[in-house]
Design a protein around this motif. Structure first.
Motif, PDB file in Angstrom:
ATOM      1  N   ARG A 129       0.679  -1.473  -0.023  1.00 53.69           N
ATOM      2  CA  ARG A 129       0.152  -0.057   0.162  1.00 53.69           C
ATOM      3  C   ARG A 129       0.832   1.130   0.144  1.00 53.69           C
ATOM      4  O   ARG A 129       0.589   2.316  -0.917  1.00 53.69           O
ATOM      5  CB  ARG A 129      -1.013  -0.025   1.189  1.00 53.69           C
ATOM      6  N   ARG A 186       2.245   1.805  -3.530  1.00 53.73           N
ATOM      7  CA  ARG A 186       1.198   2.208  -4.369  1.00 53.73           C
ATOM      8  C   ARG A 186       0.965   3.870  -4.240  1.00 53.73           C
ATOM      9  O   ARG A 186       1.049   4.509  -5.124  1.00 53.73           O
ATOM     10  CB  ARG A 186       0.048   1.536  -4.276  1.00 53.73           C
ATOM     11  N   GLU A 187       0.963   4.311  -2.730  1.00 56.44           N
ATOM     12  CA  GLU A 187       0.833   5.653  -2.628  1.00 56.44           C
ATOM     13  C   GLU A 187       1.960   6.467  -3.249  1.00 56.44           C
ATOM     14  O   GLU A 187       1.613   7.510  -3.781  1.00 56.44           O
ATOM     15  CB  GLU A 187       0.634   5.744  -1.009  1.00 56.44           C
ATOM     16  N   CYS A 188       3.026   6.020  -2.716  1.00 55.95           N
ATOM     17  CA  CYS A 188       4.187   7.037  -3.249  1.00 55.95           C
ATOM     18  C   CYS A 188       4.156   6.924  -4.708  1.00 55.95           C
ATOM     19  O   CYS A 188       4.560   7.974  -5.443  1.00 55.95           O
ATOM     20  CB  CYS A 188       5.568   6.058  -2.755  1.00 55.95           C
ATOM     21  N   ALA A 189       4.119   5.806  -5.213  1.00 55.30           N
ATOM     22  CA  ALA A 189       4.139   5.692  -6.886  1.00 55.30           C
ATOM     23  C   ALA A 189       3.157   6.499  -7.601  1.00 55.30           C
ATOM     24  O   ALA A 189       3.379   7.291  -8.493  1.00 55.30           O
ATOM     25  CB  ALA A 189       4.054   4.083  -7.204  1.00 55.30           C
ATOM     26  N   THR A 190       1.809   6.516  -6.984  1.00 53.66           N
ATOM     27  CA  THR A 190       0.837   7.231  -7.359  1.00 53.66           C
ATOM     28  C   THR A 190       1.174   8.811  -7.587  1.00 53.66           C
ATOM     29  O   THR A 190       1.144   9.418  -8.567  1.00 53.66           O
ATOM     30  CB  THR A 190      -0.388   7.085  -6.880  1.00 53.66           C
ATOM     31  N   ARG A 191       1.843   9.192  -6.503  1.00 56.58           N
ATOM     32  CA  ARG A 191       2.060  10.681  -6.291  1.00 56.58           C
ATOM     33  C   ARG A 191       3.164  11.034  -7.234  1.00 56.58           C
ATOM     34  O   ARG A 191       3.201  11.894  -7.772  1.00 56.58           O
ATOM     35  CB  ARG A 191       2.568  10.931  -4.958  1.00 56.58           C
ATOM     36  N   TRP A 192       4.143  10.129  -7.420  1.00 55.27           N
ATOM     37  CA  TRP A 192       5.491  10.433  -8.211  1.00 55.27           C
ATOM     38  C   TRP A 192       4.950  10.378 -10.064  1.00 55.27           C
ATOM     39  O   TRP A 192       5.134  11.249 -10.561  1.00 55.27           O
ATOM     40  CB  TRP A 192       6.442   9.478  -8.186  1.00 55.27           C
ATOM     41  N   ARG A 193       4.106   9.352 -10.073  1.00 55.56           N
ATOM     42  CA  ARG A 193       3.445   9.494 -11.601  1.00 55.56           C
ATOM     43  C   ARG A 193       2.658  10.550 -11.749  1.00 55.56           C
ATOM     44  O   ARG A 193       2.690  11.078 -12.886  1.00 55.56           O
ATOM     45  CB  ARG A 193       2.752   8.118 -11.763  1.00 55.56           C
ATOM     46  N   ASP A 194       1.734  10.829 -10.776  1.00 52.61           N
ATOM     47  CA  ASP A 194       0.941  12.196 -10.956  1.00 52.61           C
ATOM     48  C   ASP A 194       1.705  13.389 -11.356  1.00 52.61           C
ATOM     49  O   ASP A 194       1.398  14.313 -11.775  1.00 52.61           O
ATOM     50  CB  ASP A 194       0.242  12.423  -9.907  1.00 52.61           C
TER      51      ASP A 194
END
Length: 191
Positions: free
Chosen positions: A157, A160-168
């Motif tokens: 989890r 995924r949270e970290c990855a989402t912020r970086w991808r955004d």
């Protein structure tokens, strides 16, 4: 500060013995991970400077107490201890210095997972725990982030949270996790 002055580089110490026994790569010589020799009250320890992710300023120390032979952790009530009244939130352990971070960075929860991941990618930092990994901010100048996630609910989890912020934020992100539930990168290397 007094404790940090007592530390020494890892090479040739029980800290190096411990990391090699766990199958970990050794960090950069100018890493924020060092060896703290035993004194009358405490066993030998890995001692890591926890610094603010954004500013790089020291905020605390993190200890991993070692067995007298360096081949495992000491049998103590708390393996990892942050100094009282110091924070870890928003901090990381820079296993490679800032100047080694050019276009890409790798990140893992713990020190051992990060140093296992170092066989695949450097520079790498340890986020200390899943909460810090989840909240790891997007940093200027870093275009690619590789996350070595622990394969447990909190670790996945957080990744995924970290990855989402970086991808955004338009950054390239890769998550690597062991296939076996409950394992981290250090478990894989040790096996």
């Amino acid at each position: 500060e007094t404790i940090w002055r007592r530390t020494q580089g890892l090479r040739g110490t029980l800290g190096e013995t411990y990391l090699q026994h766990r199958g970990c790569a050794l960090p950069s010589r100018d890493s924020h991970l060092r060896f703290l020799p035993p004194d009358g009250r405490h066993p030998p320890s890995l001692c890591a400077a926890v610094s603010d992710v954004r500013t790089g300023k020291p905020i605390s120390l993190h200890f991993t107490r070692l067995a007298a032979d360096g081949r495992g952790k000491a049998n103590t009530a708390r393996d990892k201890l942050l100094l009282a009244d110091h924070r870890k939130r928003g901090g990381c352990i820079r296993l490679w210095p800032n100047d080694a971070v050019t276009g890409g960075l790798a990140l893992a929860e713990g020190i051992e997972s990060a140093l296992a991941g170092a066989y695949v990618f450097t520079p790498i930092w340890a986020a200390i725990d899943a909460g810090n990994l989840a909240g790891f901010p997007v940093l200027a100048g870093i275009e690619c982030l590789t996350i070595f996630a622990d394969n447990d609910p909190a670790g996945l989890r957080a990744a995924r949270e970290c990855a989402t912020r970086w991808r955004d934020a338009g950054r390239e992100v890769r998550i690597r996790a062991p296939k076996l539930a409950g394992h981290d990168a250090a478990d894989l290397v040790a096996a």
